[in-house]
Scaffold this motif. Structure first.
Motif, PDB file in Angstrom:
ATOM      1  N   UNK A   1       0.876  -1.399   0.084  1.00 24.86           N
ATOM      2  CA  UNK A   1      -0.224   0.085  -0.092  1.00 24.86           C
ATOM      3  C   UNK A   1       1.028   1.082   0.111  1.00 24.86           C
ATOM      4  N   UNK A   2       2.089   1.161   0.771  1.00 22.48           N
ATOM      5  CA  UNK A   2       3.008   2.191   0.532  1.00 22.48           C
ATOM      6  C   UNK A   2       3.522   2.456  -0.697  1.00 22.48           C
ATOM      7  N   UNK A   3       4.102   1.482  -1.356  1.00 23.32           N
ATOM      8  CA  UNK A   3       4.273   1.560  -2.969  1.00 23.32           C
ATOM      9  C   UNK A   3       3.147   2.254  -3.718  1.00 23.32           C
ATOM     10  N   UNK A   4       2.096   1.643  -3.507  1.00 21.98           N
ATOM     11  CA  UNK A   4       0.941   2.224  -4.304  1.00 21.98           C
ATOM     12  C   UNK A   4       0.604   3.796  -4.133  1.00 21.98           C
ATOM     13  N   UNK A   5       1.249   4.213  -3.062  1.00 24.59           N
ATOM     14  CA  UNK A   5       0.962   5.556  -2.544  1.00 24.59           C
ATOM     15  C   UNK A   5      -0.424   5.639  -2.052  1.00 24.59           C
ATOM     16  N   UNK A   6      -0.962   4.668  -1.337  1.00 20.13           N
ATOM     17  CA  UNK A   6      -2.131   4.754  -0.782  1.00 20.13           C
ATOM     18  C   UNK A   6      -2.021   5.795   0.576  1.00 20.13           C
ATOM     19  N   UNK A   7      -3.156   6.472   0.906  1.00 16.19           N
ATOM     20  CA  UNK A   7      -2.998   7.255   1.952  1.00 16.19           C
ATOM     21  C   UNK A   7      -3.679   6.420   3.155  1.00 16.19           C
TER      22      UNK A   7
ATOM     23  N   UNK B   1       5.890  10.231   5.045  1.00 16.98           N
ATOM     24  CA  UNK B   1       5.884  10.683   6.378  1.00 16.98           C
ATOM     25  C   UNK B   1       5.189   9.861   7.196  1.00 16.98           C
ATOM     26  N   UNK B   2       3.907   9.654   6.747  1.00 18.10           N
ATOM     27  CA  UNK B   2       2.968   8.792   7.564  1.00 18.10           C
ATOM     28  C   UNK B   2       3.414   7.214   7.874  1.00 18.10           C
ATOM     29  N   UNK B   3       3.738   6.707   6.638  1.00 20.73           N
ATOM     30  CA  UNK B   3       4.211   5.146   6.528  1.00 20.73           C
ATOM     31  C   UNK B   3       5.569   4.990   7.440  1.00 20.73           C
ATOM     32  N   UNK B   4       6.441   6.095   7.382  1.00 21.18           N
ATOM     33  CA  UNK B   4       7.694   6.070   7.889  1.00 21.18           C
ATOM     34  C   UNK B   4       7.278   6.288   9.530  1.00 21.18           C
TER      35      UNK B   4
END
Length: 689
Positions: free
Chosen positions: A508-514, A532-535
């Motif tokens: 989901x992070x690779x797809x750019x999902x929020x 930043x949120x995923x980090x």
């Protein structure tokens, strides 16, 4: 039950020396005009008549009697029937003024007896028979006599257990000594007699009670303006049975000294009621403000004050003790509503009972009125902290509750530090309490895990301070995933499920999902904010796994998550696991999340503008964990690396001191040498020519 202040004995020196004047003269000119003599003038005995005005001076005996009787008046007013005071007059023998019997423990009996004793005569012969030692011996014998309360305790325990009854007391001796040597001999005699009395009280004689401890206070009084060779001394332990303190004071100031001593002897406090409106005695149409000082228990102040209040204190002229100043408020009727927030009531007594302001205040309260007293807050406002009222002919000071009381509504849980906090994890906290229940076992089970292992090692107090626990409301599988992470007996299947969930987060992070945060309102964030949120999510997840890494499956998950962070461009430093573990125990759950420095793997080989921009962002993100001093120091170090170092450091061998200005003076020497070598050649050429 039987404290040291239950028994107090005054020993008054009635020798010839106490017949002399105190040298403080009081004017007797009471006419309305300007007095011809100074009412407070002091001088020699020959100036007693003043310049045309009548004056008189009290004797040392009168000053000692008045101050000691005022001492016992305060004691009997504040502790009626509980504290006992006796008087012994000493000249050629010890004269007992009163006993421990309640019939003699009153002002009328003591004052009538003092009138019969009278002022010592100046015509008494100078003899060694006149001494205060007779009174000190009688005081020790009086301490061994039981009071009515001790007699009741003796009747309950029996004669065989008299040693279990505490018997302590205080002796206040008002005398006058020549020097410190005389005082030392007085202490030694008192200590010797005290030991002898305990010997007589011990079996088989059993003459009285054994004195457990005695506090001897010696007041050495002198006329006004006379210097004494006796030095003051604070409380000193002479023996296990005796403590002694010595005070040298002038006769007019003995009342202030005894008032100061009584505060410590009976744990009292002084309060001055200020700004009392009172009509003038000579002009009934006008009024003036007066002050009245009262004494009461110290607890009247201690149980009232909170952290938001400070007691305003001052020192009255001529006194050495502090008094709390409280302002008079508008009087009102004493009803039950005024006593609801009351924390305690304590008897009060005025310091100067014969003054007109004190008598007016007492009569005002005895007529059924009550007075509120104000004290200032630290914020600048005021609060009514005490109330004066009368009950049954006695005056009390009521300590009012000026802070939150049990009758007030309980504070809301949202009223926490830092403002209104409305997202406490109360439901999770309730589950934690249920999980932490302890059941007593008849037989100890060695296989049972300790309670500390069952408790969670990471528990944010609020939802907003955690990304993981905030998202579990919006991601269906996240709750089960967090439950698997904290399991103590994780198996291979649980590890595989957790690995799948971690890879789903990575996809989901690779797809750019929020991430579905509630405060985004469905709007799509920028790509940098989503990263930043995923980090932050990965860091908190790694921290949770580190704190619960009890099996090899947890460690495999941790390695897998760290590899994903490296692939995502957020690889942890070598020191990060220990640092995050430390922060989990030291930082508050409400503390802001720190941004850790991001590794520059893969950025060193790139030279395009995008890699430079990423590197600058990483350097800016690393400032989140550094202070302003660290940032400025690193900038100065980077600038200093561009300049050449001091040549003295570069050229001087290690361990030696660099020489400052090594070439200083060598140029002048070279110039002189060159000039000297040129001059002979010139002379030779001139000779040849």
């Amino acid at each position: 039950m039987f404290e040291r202040n239950q028994k107090t004995i005054f020993v008054l020196d009635h020798t010839r020396y106490f017949s002399i004047a105190s040298e403080e003269y009081i004017s007797m000119d009471f006419l309305k005009g300007k007095p011809s003599g100074d009412g407070g003038a002091t001088g020699a005995a020959g100036n007693a008549t003043g310049s045309g005005g009548s004056q008189f001076s009290k004797s040392l005996w009168t000053c000692a009697c008045e101050s000691s009787i005022e001492y016992c008046r305060v004691v009997w007013d504040l502790f009626p029937g509980k504290k006992h005071v006796r008087f012994i007059v000493s000249d050629t023998a010890a004269h007992i003024v009163n006993t421990w019997s309640p019939s003699t423990q009153n002002m009328s009996h003591v004052m009538n007896a003092m009138v019969m004793v009278g002022v010592p005569s100046r015509n008494l012969p100078t003899s060694s028979d006149y001494s205060v030692i007779h009174g000190l011996r009688a005081a020790i014998e009086a301490l061994a006599e039981p009071t009515d309360e001790q007699l009741a305790a003796m009747a309950d325990l029996g004669t065989d257990e008299l040693s279990r009854i505490p018997n302590k007391g205080r002796v206040i001796c008002i005398t006058s000594a020549r020097d410190n040597t005389s005082m030392k001999s007085l202490e030694d005699i008192f200590n010797t007699v005290l030991v002898q009395q305990n010997t007589l009280a011990a079996p088989p004689a059993k003459k009285g009670l054994i004195i457990d401890h005695c506090h001897l206070v010696i007041l050495n009084i002198v006329p006004l303006g006379v210097e004494s060779l006796v030095t003051n001394r604070s409380l000193l332990k002479i023996s296990p049975l005796l403590d002694v303190e010595i005070h040298t004071v002038s006769a007019p100031d003995i009342s202030y000294k005894l008032t100061h001593l009584i505060l410590n002897h009976y744990d009292l406090a002084s309060t001055t009621v200020t700004n009392i409106p009172m009509k003038e005695e000579q002009n009934a149409n006008s009024s003036a403000n007066y002050d009245v000082e009262i004494l009461h228990s110290r607890r009247a102040h201690s149980i009232t004050c909170g952290p938001d209040f400070s007691l305003p204190t001052s020192i009255k002229q001529g006194a050495t003790y502090e008094t709390v100043t409280l302002k008079w408020c508008t009087p009102r009727g004493c009803g039950s509503a005024d006593l609801q927030p009351c924390l305690g009531q304590f008897l009060v007594t005025p310091v100067d009972v014969t003054s007109r302001p004190s008598s007016c205040l007492i009569n005002f309260l005895l007529n059924g009125r009550s007075v509120l007293l104000e004290m200032p807050r630290k914020t600048g406002s005021k609060a009514t902290s005490h109330m004066l009222s009368a009950r049954g002919g006695e005056i009390f000071v009521h300590s009012l509750c000026i802070t939150r009381s049990c009758m007030d509504e309980a504070p809301s849980i949202t009223d926490g530090p830092g403002g209104r906090v409305s997202d406490y994890r109360t439901a999770e906290l309730g589950q934690l309490i249920k999980m932490s229940r302890m059941v007593p076992l008849k037989v100890k089970d060695p296989s049972a895990p300790p309670l500390t292992r069952r408790l969670p090692r990471y528990f944010p107090l609020t939802t907003s301070s955690s990304i993981l626990f905030h998202l579990q409301r919006h991601i269906s599988w996240l709750s089960h995933f967090l439950h698997l992470l904290v399991k103590e007996d994780m198996d291979k299947q649980d590890e595989v499920r957790c690995q799948q969930h971690i890879h789903e987060l990575y996809k989901s992070a690779s797809r750019g999902d929020v991430l579905p945060f509630t405060h985004t309102n469905g709007a799509r964030l920028k790509l940098s904010k989503a990263k930043d949120q995923y980090r932050l999510l990965y860091r908190e997840l790694e921290q949770l796994i580190q704190l619960n890494a009890t099996t090899m499956h947890h460690k495999n998950l941790l390695e897998s998550l760290q590899s994903l962070r490296a692939a995502y461009g957020d690889a942890p430093l070598k020191s990060e696991p220990g640092a995050s573990l430390l922060r989990s125990f030291t930082e508050s759950p409400l503390s802001p999340e720190r941004l850790e420095p991001i590794s520059s793997v893969g950025a060193s080989g790139s030279s395009n503008s995008n890699s430079l921009l990423k590197a600058s962002k990483r350097r800016m993100s690393s400032c989140g964990q550094r202070s302003l001093l660290d940032i400025i120091s690193s900038a100065e170090r980077s600038q200093s690396n561009k300049r050449l170092d001091f040549s003295g450091r570069l050229c001087t061998p290690l361990g030696q001191v660099a020489k400052l200005y090594p070439d200083f003076g060598t140029k002048d020497k070279d110039a002189v040498t060159t000039g000297a070598s040129i001059t002979p050649n010139v002379k030779e050429e001139s000779v040849r020519s």
